[in-house]
Write an enzyme that holds these catalytic residues in place. Structure first.
Site, PDB file in Angstrom:
ATOM      1  N   GLU A 152      -4.892  -3.740  -2.793  1.00 33.07           N
ATOM      2  CA  GLU A 152      -6.283  -3.426  -3.115  1.00 33.07           C
ATOM      3  C   GLU A 152      -6.724  -2.103  -2.498  1.00 33.07           C
ATOM      4  O   GLU A 152      -7.808  -1.604  -2.811  1.00 33.07           O
ATOM      5  CB  GLU A 152      -7.200  -4.560  -2.630  1.00 33.07           C
ATOM      6  CG  GLU A 152      -7.216  -4.823  -1.139  1.00 33.07           C
ATOM      7  CD  GLU A 152      -6.095  -5.735  -0.663  1.00 33.07           C
ATOM      8  OE1 GLU A 152      -6.265  -6.340   0.421  1.00 33.07           O
ATOM      9  OE2 GLU A 152      -5.053  -5.844  -1.342  1.00 33.07           O
ATOM     10  N   ARG A 153      -5.869  -1.502  -1.668  1.00 31.65           N
ATOM     11  CA  ARG A 153      -6.221  -0.234  -1.035  1.00 31.65           C
ATOM     12  C   ARG A 153      -5.988   0.960  -1.948  1.00 31.65           C
ATOM     13  O   ARG A 153      -6.625   2.007  -1.793  1.00 31.65           O
ATOM     14  CB  ARG A 153      -5.457  -0.070   0.269  1.00 31.65           C
ATOM     15  CG  ARG A 153      -5.851  -1.094   1.333  1.00 31.65           C
ATOM     16  CD  ARG A 153      -4.897  -1.109   2.504  1.00 31.65           C
ATOM     17  NE  ARG A 153      -4.920   0.149   3.258  1.00 31.65           N
ATOM     18  CZ  ARG A 153      -4.141   0.370   4.311  1.00 31.65           C
ATOM     19  NH1 ARG A 153      -3.278  -0.547   4.706  1.00 31.65           N
ATOM     20  NH2 ARG A 153      -4.219   1.518   4.950  1.00 31.65           N
ATOM     21  N   PHE A 187       0.800  -1.216   0.000  1.00 25.88           N
ATOM     22  CA  PHE A 187       0.000   0.000   0.000  1.00 25.88           C
ATOM     23  C   PHE A 187       0.834   1.268   0.000  1.00 25.88           C
ATOM     24  O   PHE A 187       0.446   2.277  -0.593  1.00 25.88           O
ATOM     25  CB  PHE A 187      -0.891  -0.040   1.253  1.00 25.88           C
ATOM     26  CG  PHE A 187      -1.576   1.244   1.617  1.00 25.88           C
ATOM     27  CD1 PHE A 187      -1.196   1.973   2.736  1.00 25.88           C
ATOM     28  CD2 PHE A 187      -2.626   1.737   0.854  1.00 25.88           C
ATOM     29  CE1 PHE A 187      -1.841   3.145   3.079  1.00 25.88           C
ATOM     30  CE2 PHE A 187      -3.279   2.913   1.199  1.00 25.88           C
ATOM     31  CZ  PHE A 187      -2.880   3.621   2.309  1.00 25.88           C
ATOM     32  N   SER A 201       4.932  -6.817   5.134  1.00 24.01           N
ATOM     33  CA  SER A 201       5.291  -7.105   6.515  1.00 24.01           C
ATOM     34  C   SER A 201       6.092  -8.395   6.623  1.00 24.01           C
ATOM     35  O   SER A 201       6.000  -9.281   5.759  1.00 24.01           O
ATOM     36  CB  SER A 201       4.029  -7.209   7.375  1.00 24.01           C
ATOM     37  OG  SER A 201       3.314  -8.396   7.056  1.00 24.01           O
ATOM     38  N   CYS A 260       8.841   2.647   4.446  1.00 21.83           N
ATOM     39  CA  CYS A 260       9.598   1.468   4.889  1.00 21.83           C
ATOM     40  C   CYS A 260      10.791   1.885   5.725  1.00 21.83           C
ATOM     41  O   CYS A 260      11.206   1.159   6.630  1.00 21.83           O
ATOM     42  CB  CYS A 260      10.088   0.669   3.680  1.00 21.83           C
ATOM     43  SG  CYS A 260       8.795  -0.072   2.696  1.00 21.83           S
ATOM     44  N   LYS A 275       0.013  -7.991  -8.705  1.00 19.62           N
ATOM     45  CA  LYS A 275      -1.079  -7.945  -7.734  1.00 19.62           C
ATOM     46  C   LYS A 275      -0.772  -6.794  -6.792  1.00 19.62           C
ATOM     47  O   LYS A 275      -0.056  -6.941  -5.807  1.00 19.62           O
ATOM     48  CB  LYS A 275      -1.175  -9.272  -6.969  1.00 19.62           C
ATOM     49  CG  LYS A 275      -2.581  -9.576  -6.390  1.00 19.62           C
ATOM     50  CD  LYS A 275      -3.140  -8.540  -5.457  1.00 19.62           C
ATOM     51  CE  LYS A 275      -2.540  -8.604  -4.071  1.00 19.62           C
ATOM     52  NZ  LYS A 275      -3.200  -7.603  -3.125  1.00 19.62           N
TER      53      LYS A 275
END
Length: 321
Positions: free
Chosen positions: A176-177, A149, A226, A281, A173
């Site tokens: 989705e946020r 994200f 994560s 990050c 991929k």
């Protein structure tokens, strides 16, 4: 309201799983749109499409492949402000930060323009009696990226550019946020001359991630996220015989020595703590001043800087963060 589906075979397609998720606008909490969450069957269709397109792309010489990257850079320069607007609205970082997100991705695309040279193999004459040895670099086929994200332009471009420059087809991929920028990136690559099917974007959640990990035709996966999810993806992906590259939790500690430049230290702490809406990050989770005097001098400079910060909506040009 924006209705995000997927980008497969050179065009946007609607989701067919019947599952969707809201795409939020963090700066005001409103719903910006919806995003389709793909099924295993939808992922499989995207892989079949990529698999059919990849041999022709691999047979295209590297010089021609990187011309697509060069054209892509030109098109992104045209779309820079529009991309930053989408990114800021869906992630929550400021427009200035969003432009930095895009720029750091483009720098990897620029490096990949050197692929014709970097992909050269090696030849050893006389490695043994009457033996010559040579190496060749060849594409794997269909590869995939699962991206997070916090940097929806930078990290997808870090994965896409090297993969396609080397002749692979790529399944992305994204989170989705904030799917808007990855979808637009795919369209710009198509406009730049990338053949349909070489870059497919499949939106979704854990169901599509598991499908990527298990699909026999996806040969390699790159992931950023994560540490627990990195462990899960690495374990399941390698168990399926894939090459897997995972970058997990990247938070940092700062040790502040007594002779440190305190202005520079405060700048680093402010950028780490507040930059990219706190989603970097490289955020510094723990700062350790060495000695009470160092701590006191740090706080004398840090407190007024924090108090003077202007935190505002993503589209407010006067907001610091």
């Amino acid at each position: 309201m924006i209705d995000y589906g997927h980008f497969i075979g050179g065009k946007r397609v609607a989701g067919t799983s019947g599952r969707k998720q809201d795409v939020m606008q963090p700066m005001d909490g409103s719903v910006r749109g919806t995003v389709a969450l793909a099924s295993q069957a939808e992922l499989r269709a995207a892989v079949e499409n990529a698999k059919a397109a990849q041999p022709g792309w691999a047979a295209t010489n590297p010089q021609r492949r990187v011309r697509v990257l060069m054209k892509f850079l030109e098109l992104v320069a045209r779309e820079y402000d529009a991309l930053a607007e989408i990114l800021a609205r869906e992630h929550g970082k400021t427009i200035a930060d969003a432009k930095g997100d895009i720029q750091r991705g483009l720098e990897v695309v620029e490096v990949c323009i050197g692929a014709p040279h970097m992909m050269k193999g090696e030849f050893t004459d006389g490695a043994g009696p009457g033996i010559d040895v040579y190496s060749m670099r060849q594409p794997l086929g269909v590869v995939a990226g699962i991206t997070p994200f916090n940097f929806p332009a930078m990290i997808p471009l870090w994965k896409i550019a090297p993969a396609i420059a080397c002749g692979n087809a790529f399944i992305l991929k994204p989170s989705e946020r904030d799917p808007g920028v990855p979808m637009r990136i795919a369209e710009l690559f198509l406009e730049a001359g990338l053949p349909a099917g070489i870059l497919n974007v499949v939106n979704g959640d854990k169901e599509v991630v598991d499908a990527i990990l298990d699909d026999p035709d996806i040969k390699a996966i790159g992931f950023v996220g994560s540490t627990p999810i990195a462990h899960y993806i690495y374990s399941r992906g390698t168990a399926a015989g894939k090459r897997v590259q995972c970058f997990g939790g990247a938070k940092n500690h700062m040790i502040i020595m007594p002779d440190a430049d305190m202005d520079q230290t405060v700048d680093a702490l402010i950028g780490a703590g507040y930059g990219s809406a706190g989603e970097r990050c490289m955020a510094i989770s723990v700062a350790v001043p060495v000695g009470n005097d160092t701590a006191n001098r740090l706080m004398e400079k840090l407190i007024p800087r924090v108090e003077s910060l202007k935190v505002g909506p993503s589209t407010d040009s006067s907001a610091d963060f």
